[in-house]
Design an enzyme around this catalytic site. Structure first.
Site, PDB file in Angstrom:
ATOM      1  N   SER A  16      25.791 -32.467 -55.067  1.00  0.00           N
ATOM      2  CA  SER A  16      27.198 -32.819 -55.259  1.00  0.00           C
ATOM      3  C   SER A  16      27.572 -33.965 -54.332  1.00  0.00           C
ATOM      4  O   SER A  16      27.067 -34.055 -53.207  1.00  0.00           O
ATOM      5  CB  SER A  16      28.103 -31.622 -54.956  1.00  0.00           C
ATOM      6  N   TYR A  25      31.193 -24.951 -49.128  1.00  0.00           N
ATOM      7  CA  TYR A  25      30.549 -25.582 -50.290  1.00  0.00           C
ATOM      8  C   TYR A  25      29.888 -26.891 -49.886  1.00  0.00           C
ATOM      9  O   TYR A  25      28.721 -27.150 -50.227  1.00  0.00           O
ATOM     10  CB  TYR A  25      31.589 -25.827 -51.382  1.00  0.00           C
TER      11      TYR A  25
END
Length: 237
Positions: free
Chosen positions: A132, A146
């Site tokens: 990501s 995250y």
């Protein structure tokens, strides 16, 4: 379009969203594709029927089950690790079990899957991890854990690229920005906020990520390894 005829591809987390787009791309390009799924049985069956790919149920949070699923594929040409989970929230109040599960799926699972695949992988094989852009930048609150998991992926990719380099096995991460999936729809409540950070103000399409995965798995990418291939419309620019 790259010809993947007679090449064996495993996509972990392939039943929906980005994973499904990657399964479709490799199947269209002639590969023998297997994909894993955890709970999306109907979606997995539909994708299998549509593409001819083999569907295997395996929970990436279960280390032993995941390793067994990878080992059962034998000598792979390409491993794509797409399975991931997202837990956002105030670090003072978020459920710690949700954080630990995210670490299991986003960090431990990719490492063990990549290592197990490499035991049997053919020389010149490809390992691709879907990371990501938040591994580089986290411009909103609630995403610390995250972002931590996605940054951990970066270190893993760099290290395994060196570990497997003598066999010409490349290891790379694709780092999407906001992508139009069920988890993060282009018309969702956070779209305006995310687009405000982007140079190209739209969500990434899953088939764009699949195209990048096909390139990294192809013959022209043989010298690309240990890299983070960001596809985020300038989100992290």
């Amino acid at each position: 379009m790259t010809d993947f005829t007679a090449r064996k591809v495993l996509v972990l987390g392939g039943s929906r969203g980005i994973g499904a787009a990657i399964v479709k791309r490799f199947a269209r390009d002639g590969a023998e594709v297997t994909f894993s799924f955890a709970g999306s049985t109907d979606a997995a069956k539909a994708l299998s029927d549509d593409t001819g790919a083999n569907a295997v149920q395996a929970d990436s949070a279960d280390r032993d089950a995941l390793i067994a699923a990878v080992a059962a594929q034998g000598a792979l040409d390409v491993l794509v690790i797409n399975a991931g989970t997202l837990a956002l929230g105030d670090p003072l109040t978020i459920d710690p079990d949700a954080i630990d599960k995210m670490i299991d799926v986003n960090v431990r699972a990719p490492y063990h899957a990549a290592v197990e695949a490499a035991r049997r992988m053919k020389d010149g094989g490809r390992i691709i991890v879907i990371g990501s852009t938040n591994g580089d930048r986290i411009p909103f609150e609630g995403g610390a854990a995250y972002a931590m998991t996605k940054s951990a992926m970066q270190g893993m990719v760099r290290g395994l690229a060196r570990d497997f380099g003598d066999r010409r096995i490349t290891v790379n991460s694709i780092q999407p920005g906001p992508t139009d999936t069920d988890m993060n729809p282009a018309e969702g409540p956070m779209a305006e906020l995310m687009h405000s950070f982007m140079a190209i103000k739209r969500h990434v399409h899953a088939d764009e990520i699949a195209g990048l995965a096909a390139y990294l798995a192809g013959p022209e990418a043989g010298m690309i390894t240990g890299s983070m291939q960001t596809i985020d419309g300038g989100f992290g620019a």
